[in-house]
Motif scaffolding. Structure first.
Motif, short mmCIF file in Angstrom:
data_model
loop_
_atom_site.label_atom_id
_atom_site.label_comp_id
_atom_site.label_asym_id
_atom_site.label_seq_id
_atom_site.Cartn_x
_atom_site.Cartn_y
_atom_site.Cartn_z
N UNK A 1 -7.83 4.31 -2.64
CA UNK A 1 -9.20 4.54 -3.18
C UNK A 1 -9.62 3.31 -4.14
N UNK A 2 -8.76 2.72 -4.74
CA UNK A 2 -9.31 1.59 -5.55
C UNK A 2 -9.61 0.35 -4.42
N UNK A 3 -8.58 0.14 -3.34
CA UNK A 3 -9.02 -0.79 -2.54
C UNK A 3 -10.48 -0.72 -1.79
N UNK A 4 -10.64 0.82 -1.31
CA UNK A 4 -12.11 1.03 -0.94
C UNK A 4 -12.99 0.40 -1.85
N UNK A 5 -12.92 0.92 -3.17
CA UNK A 5 -13.86 0.58 -4.23
C UNK A 5 -14.06 -0.97 -4.31
N UNK B 1 -13.73 -3.00 -2.31
CA UNK B 1 -14.41 -3.57 -1.02
C UNK B 1 -16.02 -3.05 -0.69
N UNK B 2 -16.39 -2.32 -1.96
CA UNK B 2 -17.78 -1.70 -2.02
C UNK B 2 -17.91 -0.53 -1.10
N UNK B 3 -16.65 -0.23 -0.67
CA UNK B 3 -16.85 0.90 0.41
C UNK B 3 -16.70 2.45 -0.17
N UNK B 4 -17.52 3.40 0.27
CA UNK B 4 -17.41 4.72 -0.41
C UNK B 4 -16.26 5.37 -0.16
N UNK B 5 -15.84 6.08 -1.04
CA UNK B 5 -14.39 7.05 -0.76
C UNK B 5 -14.75 8.08 -0.04
N UNK B 6 -14.59 8.13 1.28
CA UNK B 6 -15.04 9.43 1.98
C UNK B 6 -13.87 10.29 2.27
N UNK B 7 -13.86 11.54 2.37
CA UNK B 7 -12.60 12.44 2.97
C UNK B 7 -12.18 11.85 4.27
N UNK B 8 -13.10 11.60 5.08
CA UNK B 8 -12.37 10.95 6.31
C UNK B 8 -11.96 9.71 6.27
N UNK B 9 -12.30 8.90 5.59
CA UNK B 9 -11.72 7.62 5.13
C UNK B 9 -10.12 7.86 4.68
N UNK B 10 -10.24 8.71 3.74
CA UNK B 10 -8.75 9.08 3.08
C UNK B 10 -7.84 9.74 4.06
N UNK B 11 -8.64 10.34 5.03
CA UNK B 11 -7.65 11.28 5.83
C UNK B 11 -7.03 10.25 7.05
N UNK C 1 0.81 -1.29 -0.03
CA UNK C 1 0.10 -0.08 0.02
C UNK C 1 0.77 1.14 0.12
N UNK C 2 0.98 2.04 -1.17
CA UNK C 2 1.91 3.13 -1.14
C UNK C 2 1.27 4.19 -1.20
N UNK C 3 -0.21 4.32 -2.04
CA UNK C 3 -0.45 5.72 -2.10
C UNK C 3 -1.82 5.77 -1.96
N UNK C 4 -2.64 6.90 -2.00
CA UNK C 4 -3.72 7.26 -1.94
C UNK C 4 -4.66 6.64 -2.94
N UNK C 5 -4.18 6.65 -4.19
CA UNK C 5 -4.96 5.87 -5.41
C UNK C 5 -5.21 4.46 -5.19
N UNK C 6 -4.07 3.95 -4.40
CA UNK C 6 -4.14 2.40 -4.29
C UNK C 6 -5.22 2.36 -3.27
#
Ligand SMILES: [Zn+2]
Ligand SMILES: [Zn+2]
Length: 149
Positions: free
Chosen positions: A8-12, A14-24, A1-6
């Motif tokens: 984001x695609x991991x969250x997707x 897993x059927x999880x919404x990409x939210x600001x807090x999750x990214x934070x 796991x190296x980047x935010x893009x990775x």
């Protein structure tokens, strides 16, 4: 796991919404790959960055979600809040969990990536033992504190 893009695609995936807090939360974990943090420490870092607005309960909830999908590893030190660190999803096998050394003087924490107890457990499993669990924490003085005392 190296980047935010990775992430984001991991969250997707897993059927999880990409939210600001999750990214934070993910960003903080990415920036502290070698240092397991408590949910409170993660929350404080998010507050300090002033980029996101969130409460401590949602940080805690996000951490349990991340734990469920195997994105992070949780560790417990005796009498202390759980600490979280990014897991290495690529090598997420039975050797994947970590143990930690903690300095009793300065609270420095060092993860150990390979668990030698796991191979012992597998040996026991071959002999019919089941539901094996272990806890291991190493405490003492880190090299820096050892020099001072
Ligand atoms: Zn120390
Ligand atoms: Zn272990």
């Amino acid at each position: 796991m190296e980047s935010l893009n990775e992430i984001k695609s991991l969250l997707k995936s897993k059927q999880l919404r990409v939210t600001q807090t999750r990214l934070a939360v993910a960003t903080i974990l990415l920036n502290n790959k070698e240092k397991p943090l408590t949910s409170e420490e993660i929350f404080n870092k998010i507050q300090k960055s002033k980029k996101y607005d969130c409460d401590q309960v949602s940080v805690y909830r996000i951490l349990s979600t991340y734990d469920e999908i195997g994105f992070i590893k949780k560790s417990n030190f005796q009498g202390e809040a759980s600490r979280y660190i990014l897991s290495n999803m690529e090598e997420n096998n039975s050797l994947g969990h970590e143990h930690y050394f903690k300095c009793t003087a300065c609270n420095y924490i060092k993860p150990f990536h390979n668990c030698f107890v796991s191979s012992k457990e597998r040996e026991l499993e071959k002999n019919g033992f089941k539901n094996l669990k272990h806890h291991l924490e190493i405490t003492g003085l880190c090299p820096k504190c050892a020099k001072v005392s």
